[in-house]
Design an enzyme around this catalytic site. Structure first.
Site, PDB file in Angstrom:
ATOM      1  CG  ASN A   1      73.834  46.238  29.233  1.00  0.00           C
ATOM      2  OD1 ASN A   1      73.103  45.748  30.086  1.00  0.00           O
ATOM      3  ND2 ASN A   1      73.908  45.769  28.010  1.00  0.00           N
TER       4      ASN A   1
ATOM      5  CG  ASP B   1      82.911  45.090  24.723  1.00  0.00           C
ATOM      6  OD1 ASP B   1      82.366  44.572  23.731  1.00  0.00           O
ATOM      7  OD2 ASP B   1      82.327  45.296  25.791  1.00  0.00           O
TER       8      ASP B   1
END
Lengths: 325, 325, 325
Positions: free
Chosen positions: A9, A198
């Site tokens: 991320n 996810d």
């Protein structure tokens, strides 16, 4: 392999989904190799279930993931694999356990995909190992049956402009299954499905708390139905529960085999993901409470609370056991 | 990892470039780890050179690649790594050596990318190992200097409608360097460059003989200059020589750092790839002879013939040596 | 899905090509599902045309792209799909329309790829919707015919060391069509082609103005010919026109089905892309004027100017209409 920017991320933490995908690939290799170790029909091991797994420490871009796998139990038609993931910072040499996972595979014949083959038995060093494995085998079998019955539920699109409601963060993603997503048999790798799950769960969590979030754990996932190449899969996620510092998100995977066969859309997988919110220094932040509105939302919140308290109690019992030793 | 459809051509043979990329990743991990094993400035190992490597047997979709790496020599500023790749058919259990490669890495400081750090020395089991390593070190150093001088050559776009001419199969590819292509220092991984080079060389070979082709070997590759994130790289390939059953393709990599700095386009890498053409049964097919037209083309053909005969002589000498033992 | 580093340029703006690819995937899914909704031969919807689309606001790494698709018209053999893309900053909750696109698909039989099947008609809420759809259908049909005739043109390699000339920025890229690029029928996804076209156009634009550039709009694209798995495609781009703050780039896609069949290279797609140059603060920068040299270059510049003025006039008319309401 080395973790790249695309695996992480914006804060540089590797997605839980990337790690789950690596775990599953290691499990698939070791169990396919084992099931073909005796002469007989060639087969491919298909993922049937992943046990609950905790993400113990976050992995970062530039670190190397070391994945090791071992077969710990075999029943007549299934293989239990234990996979460990260590992250290694090759600059400092520091190593940390990232997570440990237990996966169950079933060998499917290469010639006839609906035929489950027999698994060559492994040798146990001690009799207790076999007995404990058998216990785990019976437990997961029971749990598989239960989730199968629960699977009628659906996530309907709701749009709620009110922050912190269930409808506000609810998300879904569609994906067309391509050749790279599939095994030799033409069915989606379990790891690919988990990575997408996810991704959706992460979007739900980020929408809810608007901070940097990471996967803390994944409850047991059962793979009830195979998903064929060319299918369209819809992955939907909704928040079910929040504690002070964690969020539970339920994720459904529905497959639409629309091209080849006149079959209805079906539920292929479902699971609960737990996320935490992290500050820039990597410390857990408080999570805004989920606002439940309908009866169903309130019921799911209570069920989530039950799972949360149960996990907490289990963890405390384990820690006391460790302390006592 | 398991070889996927994306790693292979339509006949199911894994691209040489995919294998080269795996080899380089393994080499980068082991040498970065080694160079950071002593306290000091943190660094990242950058690929400086790959020795000639032969592809001994083709790898196929569904097989598992096992990559192992070992440090075999260290000079003051460089590390020699030996990487072995085995393909394993997990259905039959059959294992084959796919190729062996020798790579040279140089540690660059994380703080100052233009600073080459010192390499911690390794311990040798026998004194001869150190001496042989030193000899290999001196040889590659010489060769690096030579190619650097040769590097002024350019591939100009030619279109020639006549089959089997140099202009007919000549090809080039541009690639914008993204974050996933780069190391922590923001420079392209050597493995990414080699994969693109193999892609262009493969297209040149396929255009020439219009059959299924596979990489047979790659001559020593020197990485003279780093390539920065955000650069545009142009990879150009032209055929230089054909024997009865093989084709030699010269590949150039030129970098254009157009966004950040007002620097000119520069030659970053160059190499020779050798391809063979395979029938559906995997047998080598005859290759149409390359038609040379200009003086330069004729000269390059003769030089290629020289390399071909030299390699052939070396291989025969090795086989006689093996036979004698 | 969440935008990753690889989806964007170094300034963090998502490539127009990534967005075009998502749009096409959504369109392909909804139209394939629709065309298979009645019992009959199974089919896959193939992209025939994309209408002109404007990129209204840039999307950034870390944002979530929401793509929604709706069927707005059906003729006997084609489906019109309207796709909307919204970018959502999940940290702030801000949402912006990124672009709206109209795509035309044609259902091809899974059994016989050259057979176009009939499309089940949709129900319209109002009669006018059907009439307007029919008008759009007739218009695009005409335009398709026109571009088909125009398609003889070629981009020949030119090297011109003089900045801001056509030859200086002209670029081309070759791509070997792999399994992941293709539909179930074994033909390249329209979205994959558009992504590569945007990549080449972006490199031409960046070479010309040496700054951070983003896609501003794409003119209507017609997909005249299918491209088969295993083909080599050459995507070439050249600048045709510059205004004060924009650049127009013409892109050609030529396919070379060299392995399977002895067919000649053919033009598969062509289109015009418009780019703008952005400062670090995201403001449009002035663009250096294109230097035209040959008669053909001057003619293309004038044609580009015509398209530019026409688009400008249309936009002003729309704004006046909005102001009047």
């Amino acid at each position: 392999r080395i973790m790249r920017p695309d695996d992480a991320n914006i804060a540089g933490n590797v997605h839980g989904g990337t790690i789950l995908k690596m775990i599953e690939e290691a499990g698939a290799i070791i169990s396919t190799r084992h099931c073909n170790s005796q002469t007989g029909e060639p087969c491919v091991a298909a993922l049937a279930r992943v046990e609950r797994t905790d993400f113990l420490s976050p992995m970062c871009i530039g670190e190397v993931a070391n994945v090791s796998a071992e077969i710990t139990y075999t029943s007549r038609h299934s293989v239990e694999v234990q996979v460990n993931v260590m992250s290694e910072n090759i600059l400092t040499g520091a190593k940390k356990v990232t997570n440990k996972a237990t996966l169950w595979y079933v060998p499917l014949s290469l010639k006839n995909v609906n035929k489950v083959l027999e698994v060559p038995p492994i040798q146990y060093a001690r009799k207790e190992q076999e007995d404990e494995g058998k216990k785990r085998y019976e437990e997961q079998k029971l749990d598989r049956l239960e989730t199968k019955q629960r699977n009628g539920d659906m996530i309907f699109p709701v749009i709620n402009p009110e922050p912190h409601t269930v409808g506000y963060s609810q998300s879904s993603l569609i994906h067309l299954v391509g050749p790279s997503d599939c095994t030799l048999l033409g069915f989606v790798h379990g790891g690919v499905t988990m990575k997408l799950m996810d991704e959706v769960a992460g979007i739900v969590a980020a929408r809810h708390c608007k901070t940097n979030i990471v996967t803390a754990s994944v409850d047991a996932i059962n793979f009830h139905e195979k998903i064929k190449k060319g299918s369209v899969i819809t992955i939907s996620g909704r928040m079910t529960f929040t504690s002070n510092k964690s969020m539970e998100i339920e994720v459904f995977v529905d497959a639409d085999p629309f091209v080849d066969e006149p079959r209805e859309r079906y539920r292929a997988v479902s699971a609960f993901f737990t996320y935490v919110s992290l500050s820039k220094e990597g410390k857990p932040l408080p999570v805004p409470q989920l606002l439940t509105e309908t009866e169903d939302e309130k019921r799911r919140f209570e069920e989530g609370k039950g799972r949360y308290l149960q996990t907490k109690a289990k963890r405390q019992a384990q820690m006391q056991q460790v302390a006592r030793q």
